[in-house]
Design an enzyme around this catalytic site. Structure first.
Site, mmCIF file in Angstrom:
data_model
loop_
_atom_site.group_PDB
_atom_site.id
_atom_site.type_symbol
_atom_site.label_atom_id
_atom_site.label_comp_id
_atom_site.label_asym_id
_atom_site.label_seq_id
_atom_site.Cartn_x
_atom_site.Cartn_y
_atom_site.Cartn_z
ATOM 1 N N LYS A 142 4.287 18.450 59.479
ATOM 2 C CA LYS A 142 3.729 18.463 60.847
ATOM 3 C C LYS A 142 4.628 17.702 61.814
ATOM 4 O O LYS A 142 4.920 18.194 62.904
ATOM 5 C CB LYS A 142 2.312 17.863 60.804
ATOM 6 C CG LYS A 142 1.572 17.922 62.111
ATOM 7 C CD LYS A 142 0.075 18.093 61.919
ATOM 8 C CE LYS A 142 -0.633 16.913 61.310
ATOM 9 N NZ LYS A 142 -0.860 15.811 62.254
ATOM 10 N N SER A 143 5.081 16.519 61.417
ATOM 11 C CA SER A 143 5.917 15.712 62.321
ATOM 12 C C SER A 143 7.201 16.456 62.678
ATOM 13 O O SER A 143 7.621 16.490 63.847
ATOM 14 C CB SER A 143 6.297 14.396 61.640
ATOM 15 O OG SER A 143 5.162 13.619 61.403
ATOM 16 N N ARG B 281 8.548 18.146 66.406
ATOM 17 C CA ARG B 281 9.843 17.731 66.952
ATOM 18 C C ARG B 281 10.801 18.908 67.089
ATOM 19 O O ARG B 281 11.608 18.962 68.013
ATOM 20 C CB ARG B 281 10.448 16.633 66.060
ATOM 21 C CG ARG B 281 9.738 15.283 66.244
ATOM 22 C CD ARG B 281 9.899 14.401 65.039
ATOM 23 N NE ARG B 281 9.390 13.060 65.207
ATOM 24 C CZ ARG B 281 8.113 12.688 65.047
ATOM 25 N NH1 ARG B 281 7.188 13.593 64.752
ATOM 26 N NH2 ARG B 281 7.743 11.425 65.187
ATOM 27 N N GLY C 221 -2.548 13.649 68.378
ATOM 28 C CA GLY C 221 -1.966 12.449 68.972
ATOM 29 C C GLY C 221 -0.456 12.578 69.098
ATOM 30 O O GLY C 221 0.135 12.151 70.093
ATOM 31 N N ARG D 16 -8.554 7.950 71.710
ATOM 32 C CA ARG D 16 -7.451 7.230 71.046
ATOM 33 C C ARG D 16 -6.560 6.547 72.088
ATOM 34 O O ARG D 16 -6.303 7.111 73.152
ATOM 35 C CB ARG D 16 -6.647 8.210 70.174
ATOM 36 C CG ARG D 16 -7.506 8.744 69.023
ATOM 37 C CD ARG D 16 -6.756 9.711 68.162
ATOM 38 N NE ARG D 16 -5.655 9.094 67.462
ATOM 39 C CZ ARG D 16 -4.755 9.769 66.746
ATOM 40 N NH1 ARG D 16 -4.848 11.086 66.656
ATOM 41 N NH2 ARG D 16 -3.792 9.140 66.124
ATOM 42 N N ASP E 222 -0.844 7.916 57.013
ATOM 43 C CA ASP E 222 -1.811 9.028 56.969
ATOM 44 C C ASP E 222 -2.407 9.231 55.573
ATOM 45 O O ASP E 222 -3.274 10.089 55.397
ATOM 46 C CB ASP E 222 -1.126 10.333 57.407
ATOM 47 C CG ASP E 222 -0.722 10.288 58.871
ATOM 48 O OD1 ASP E 222 -1.386 9.573 59.647
ATOM 49 O OD2 ASP E 222 0.265 10.956 59.246
ATOM 50 N N ARG F 252 -8.335 14.718 57.417
ATOM 51 C CA ARG F 252 -7.909 14.068 56.165
ATOM 52 C C ARG F 252 -9.110 13.502 55.390
ATOM 53 O O ARG F 252 -9.065 13.393 54.168
ATOM 54 C CB ARG F 252 -6.867 12.988 56.446
ATOM 55 C CG ARG F 252 -5.593 13.580 57.071
ATOM 56 C CD ARG F 252 -4.375 12.725 56.889
ATOM 57 N NE ARG F 252 -3.334 13.128 57.844
ATOM 58 C CZ ARG F 252 -2.475 14.129 57.646
ATOM 59 N NH1 ARG F 252 -2.511 14.832 56.545
ATOM 60 N NH2 ARG F 252 -1.575 14.426 58.565
HETATM 61 C C1 S3P Z 1 3.372 10.672 63.377
HETATM 62 C C2 S3P Z 1 3.313 9.294 63.273
HETATM 63 C C3 S3P Z 1 2.159 8.581 62.741
HETATM 64 C C4 S3P Z 1 1.175 9.470 62.015
HETATM 65 C C5 S3P Z 1 0.968 10.777 62.699
HETATM 66 C C6 S3P Z 1 2.268 11.518 62.891
HETATM 67 C C7 S3P Z 1 4.562 11.288 63.967
HETATM 68 O O1 S3P Z 1 1.520 7.951 63.821
HETATM 69 O O2 S3P Z 1 -0.059 8.813 61.840
HETATM 70 O O3 S3P Z 1 0.080 11.587 61.942
HETATM 71 O O4 S3P Z 1 4.755 12.501 63.814
HETATM 72 O O5 S3P Z 1 5.339 10.561 64.591
HETATM 73 P P1 S3P Z 1 2.001 6.503 64.310
HETATM 74 O O6 S3P Z 1 3.453 6.487 64.210
HETATM 75 O O7 S3P Z 1 1.551 6.344 65.701
HETATM 76 O O8 S3P Z 1 1.340 5.557 63.356
#
Ligand code: S3P
Length: 442
Positions: free
Chosen positions: A22-23, A27, A96, A124, A321, A395
């Site tokens: 996902k991250s 990006r 988020g 949040r 996570d 989750r």
């Molecule tokens: C993420 C960073 C994490 C994670 C989120 C994805 C990201 O949050 O909890 O699910 O893709 O950068 P934080 O870095 O704010 O803890």
């Protein structure tokens, strides 16, 4: 609402196909949008969170299409600073990452953008991103200070800053880096505790000038603004955060063994593997290689006898996570498992310390919750026979469905629809390796 009941499952075996990280998916879209030329992304995670980023970038003038023949996503990059004003509200749903990173991106553009999201996202904290962006020169309009909905009043005259991160957060680091992309000069972020570095890896892969230095204050990431990023091909590896549900299922259910290929093993993400190993989990990592600036490998997880451990606060950023699913492993381990320094879990998709405690308590597992820690007393075989309130947290839903597979009596999860945000085929993937789920429309 779709309610799912997880029944006793004899074992999980075989190979599980895990969707893209996902991250990295978020990006690839954002950095692809900032490059010149067509970026092609293979293995993009097509979940609600990532599709929210696709929609938002389209609203900001970026052409993004999927080639249905081969599943490749094509982003027609606009170059650094090339976004245009959206005439719609950007609704980032539950994500988020999408909200925070995109706020950083639009902050360096001379127009205003209104951000919103679902009720979880609107509760949040956003001040962690707004404060550094304000220091760079962006302005914000908030009705409820520090929370969405928020209007970002951007400018193409941001000033570069040096920011020492107060909260170890890859989202905050990435928001500042994405703002720094279209800012003349050097933007520096100093991390006392390392976090996932996907943004840095991908920016380097697209040709940015970025250096990482160890300093007395911590690790400094220094980005030179206004580079010319060149379009690239991105291969998104499997998401360890999704794989973790299958890994734990394989470790806690007797007779199980599951192989997961091509998993992203970024150093800022592998705390869950380290912790499971400390607990006695049998994990083999095979075929480690490099792909697109990321370390990837195949993970073989097998049934193991687990013992409780103390997970130090220093490890939290590398498995932030994974605490919901680790709490399931802890419930099946002998002795106590203690999670230290985890107050950050209170501001995730739900208050995860509270939702995990409530869920485990209803399964008759003793838990001690403090403001920033959780102690779980493992049992031989969990009781089950209860309904879990997920509070709309994907989750939590997936974690308790895994617990139901080994409990004496079935475990029902109140709503699984939010699983779409990160792992759309979770139920089918689990059933393919041996899970027994029944679905009811709520
Ligand atoms: C993420 C960073 C994490 C994670 C989120 C994805 C990201 O949050 O909890 O699910 O893709 O950068 P934080 O870095 O704010 O803890």
């Amino acid at each position: 609402m779709i309610t799912v009941t997880s029944h006793f499952s004899e074992k999980v075996v075989g190979e599980a196909l895990i969707p893209g990280d996902k991250s990295i998916s978020h990006r690839s879209l954002m950095i692809g949008a900032s490059a010149i030329g067509e970026t092609k992304v293979k293995g993009l995670l097509e979940s609600d969170d990532v599709i929210a980023t696709v929609h938002a970038l389209r609203c900001l003038g970026v052409d993004i299409e999927k080639d249905e023949k081969n599943g490749v996503w094509i982003i027609s990059g606009r170059g650094v600073g090339g976004l245009s004003q959206s005439n719609k509200i950007l609704d980032l749903g539950n994500s988020g990452t999408a909200a925070r990173l995109l706020m950083g991106m639009v902050a360096s553009h001379p127009f205003s953008t209104l951000f919103s999201g679902d009720s979880s996202l609107c509760s949040r904290p956003m001040d962690r991103v707004l404060n550094p962006l304000k220091r760079m020169g962006a302005q914000f309009g908030e009705l409820n200070i520090g929370y969405l909905p928020i209007t970002v009043f951007g400018t193409d005259l941001l000033k570069p800053i040096t920011e020492v991160l107060k909260t170890p957060s890859a989202q905050v680091k990435s928001a500042i880096l994405l703002a720094g992309l279209n800012t003349i000069g050097k933007t520096t972020i100093i991390e006392k505790q390392s976090t996932r570095d996907h943004t840095e890896n991908m920016l380097l892969d697209f040709g940015a000038e970025l250096v990482v230095e160890e300093t007395e204050e911590g690790k400094a990431v220094i980005l030179t603004g206004q580079p010319e990023l060149l379009a690239n091909n991105v291969y998104v590896p499997a998401d360890l955060s999704s794989a973790a549900f299958i890994i734990v299922a394989a470790i806690i259910i007797p007779g199980s063994s599951v192989l997961i290929r091509n998993v992203c093993l970024n150093d800022g993400r592998t705390g869950i593997l380290e912790t499971l190993r400390e607990m006695g989990g049998k994990l083999e990592i095979q075929n480690i290689r490099e792909s697109g600036g990321e370390r990837v490998g195949d993970v073989l997880a097998s049934y193991s006898n687990l013992s409780g451990v103390t997970v130090p606060a220093s490890r939290a950023p590398s498995m932030i996570d994974e605490y919901p699913i680790l709490s399931i492993a802890a419930a099946c381990a002998s002795g106590k498992t203690i999670f230290e320094g985890v107050s950050e879990l209170r501001v995730k998709e739900s208050d995860r310390l509270a939702t995990v405690s409530l869920g485990l308590n209803s399964c008759n597992i003793k838990v001690l919750e403090t403001e920033d820690s959780l102690t779980i007393n493992g049992v031989d075989v969990p009781e089950g026979g209860c309904k879990i309130m997920t509070n709309g947290d994907h989750r939590i839903a997936m974690a308790f469905l895994v617990l139901g597979m080994i409990a004496k009596k079935p475990i029902t999860v109140d709503d699984v629809s939010m699983i779409e945000t990160s792992f759309p085929k979770f139920l089918d993937t689990m059933e393919n390796i041996g899970a027994k789920f029944s679905r009811e429309k709520g």
